[in-house]
Design a protein around this motif. Structure first.
Motif, PDB file in Angstrom:
ATOM      1  N   VAL A 124      62.430  69.928   4.231  1.00 54.85           N
ATOM      2  CA  VAL A 124      61.964  68.819   5.072  1.00 54.85           C
ATOM      3  C   VAL A 124      60.662  69.216   5.758  1.00 54.85           C
ATOM      4  O   VAL A 124      60.656  70.078   6.631  1.00 54.85           O
ATOM      5  CB  VAL A 124      63.007  68.443   6.156  1.00 54.85           C
ATOM      6  CG1 VAL A 124      62.578  67.174   6.889  1.00 54.85           C
ATOM      7  CG2 VAL A 124      64.381  68.277   5.567  1.00 54.85           C
ATOM      8  N   PRO A 125      59.539  68.599   5.349  1.00 55.52           N
ATOM      9  CA  PRO A 125      58.271  68.884   6.022  1.00 55.52           C
ATOM     10  C   PRO A 125      58.223  68.119   7.354  1.00 55.52           C
ATOM     11  O   PRO A 125      58.434  66.906   7.384  1.00 55.52           O
ATOM     12  CB  PRO A 125      57.215  68.342   5.056  1.00 55.52           C
ATOM     13  CG  PRO A 125      57.940  68.038   3.775  1.00 55.52           C
ATOM     14  CD  PRO A 125      59.351  67.731   4.177  1.00 55.52           C
ATOM     15  N   ILE A 126      57.963  68.834   8.425  1.00 55.15           N
ATOM     16  CA  ILE A 126      58.010  68.224   9.761  1.00 55.15           C
ATOM     17  C   ILE A 126      56.669  68.389  10.462  1.00 55.15           C
ATOM     18  O   ILE A 126      56.194  69.513  10.654  1.00 55.15           O
ATOM     19  CB  ILE A 126      59.125  68.870  10.595  1.00 55.15           C
ATOM     20  CG1 ILE A 126      60.476  68.517   9.975  1.00 55.15           C
ATOM     21  CG2 ILE A 126      59.078  68.404  12.040  1.00 55.15           C
ATOM     22  CD1 ILE A 126      61.621  69.228  10.596  1.00 55.15           C
ATOM     23  N   SER A 164      57.526  58.624   5.515  1.00 54.57           N
ATOM     24  CA  SER A 164      56.537  57.829   4.778  1.00 54.57           C
ATOM     25  C   SER A 164      55.168  57.987   5.437  1.00 54.57           C
ATOM     26  O   SER A 164      54.141  57.980   4.770  1.00 54.57           O
ATOM     27  CB  SER A 164      56.935  56.356   4.762  1.00 54.57           C
ATOM     28  OG  SER A 164      57.067  55.871   6.086  1.00 54.57           O
ATOM     29  N   ARG A 165      55.172  58.090   6.746  1.00 55.79           N
ATOM     30  CA  ARG A 165      53.944  58.255   7.522  1.00 55.79           C
ATOM     31  C   ARG A 165      54.116  59.443   8.440  1.00 55.79           C
ATOM     32  O   ARG A 165      55.220  59.934   8.636  1.00 55.79           O
ATOM     33  CB  ARG A 165      53.655  56.997   8.374  1.00 55.79           C
ATOM     34  CG  ARG A 165      53.551  55.701   7.626  1.00 55.79           C
ATOM     35  CD  ARG A 165      52.528  55.779   6.511  1.00 55.79           C
ATOM     36  NE  ARG A 165      51.313  56.410   6.945  1.00 55.79           N
ATOM     37  CZ  ARG A 165      50.191  55.784   7.233  1.00 55.79           C
ATOM     38  NH1 ARG A 165      50.144  54.472   7.130  1.00 55.79           N
ATOM     39  NH2 ARG A 165      49.117  56.452   7.597  1.00 55.79           N
ATOM     40  N   GLY A 166      53.007  59.869   9.017  1.00 60.46           N
ATOM     41  CA  GLY A 166      53.061  61.013   9.911  1.00 60.46           C
ATOM     42  C   GLY A 166      52.338  60.747  11.202  1.00 60.46           C
ATOM     43  O   GLY A 166      52.496  59.670  11.792  1.00 60.46           O
ATOM     44  N   ASN A 167      51.515  61.696  11.594  1.00 62.95           N
ATOM     45  CA  ASN A 167      50.869  61.640  12.902  1.00 62.95           C
ATOM     46  C   ASN A 167      49.538  60.920  12.940  1.00 62.95           C
ATOM     47  O   ASN A 167      48.998  60.698  14.020  1.00 62.95           O
ATOM     48  CB  ASN A 167      50.645  63.069  13.403  1.00 62.95           C
ATOM     49  CG  ASN A 167      51.894  63.603  14.063  1.00 62.95           C
ATOM     50  OD1 ASN A 167      52.627  62.849  14.694  1.00 62.95           O
ATOM     51  ND2 ASN A 167      52.136  64.895  13.920  1.00 62.95           N
TER      52      ASN A 167
END
Ligand SMILES: Nc1ncnc2c1ncn2[C@@H]1O[C@H](COP(=O)(O)OP(=O)(O)O)[C@@H](O)[C@H]1O
Ligand SMILES: [Mg+2]
Length: 144
Positions: free
Chosen positions: A7-9, A114-117
């Motif tokens: 899991v990329p966080i 799906s989206r990030g920062n």
């Protein structure tokens, strides 16, 4: 049930939701849940060094400390303990590091937001999730 999930966080709401989903998909007895954060390389703290593109002398230490804090916060948000998650931190280009790590660990699936920062809302999925879902050789689950 999956035996191993990466899991990329990045600390975003979607990545925390991805962690929650992954925790429910991984075998609770014998499965491995890896949480991966990728940091920008920290630049030198003096102006001359920064201008020359030099890295901070303790770059590795800074990267590990900040990356682990991001992962710990995400775990707290979804109610997971340190023992349930194996933290991994690198600096570099997020999509490339995620692809490299998924191969190195031989995970069954990558579960990511799906989206990030970023604030770019025009794309349906972010550039990191777009690249990973098209290039990875394992299953990729995108959480909206
Ligand atoms: N630096 C990073 N470290 C770990 N995971 C990341 C990083 N950047 C992006 N991700 C993963 O990719 C997902 C999508 O982010 P991204 O494609 O960068 O979208 P955006 O353009 O909205 O930031 C995130 O929810 C997270 O799972
Ligand atoms: Mg991003």
């Amino acid at each position: 049930m999956y035996q191993s999930i990466l899991v990329p966080i990045d600390g975003s709401d979607q990545s925390c939701e991805a962690l929650r989903v992954a925790a429910n998909l991984v075998d609770p007895e014998s499965g491995s849940l890896y949480a991966l954060n990728i940091q920008d390389p920290p630049l030198a703290d003096d102006a001359m060094g920064r201008a020359a593109g030099l890295l901070a002398t303790n770059a590795d230490e800074i990267v590990q400390k900040e990356g682990r804090a991001v992962i710990e916060q995400a775990c707290e948000r979804v109610g997971l303990t340190n023992k349930q998650v194996q933290p991994i931190v690198f600096s570099g280009k997020p999509a490339q590091v995620i692809l490299d790590e998924s191969r190195r660990l031989g995970v069954d699936a990558v579960v990511m937001g799906s989206r990030g920062n970023s604030n770019i809302k025009s794309l349906v999925v972010g550039s990191v999730s777009y690249r990973v879902m098209h290039v990875a050789s394992c299953a990729v689950i995108i959480v909206g």
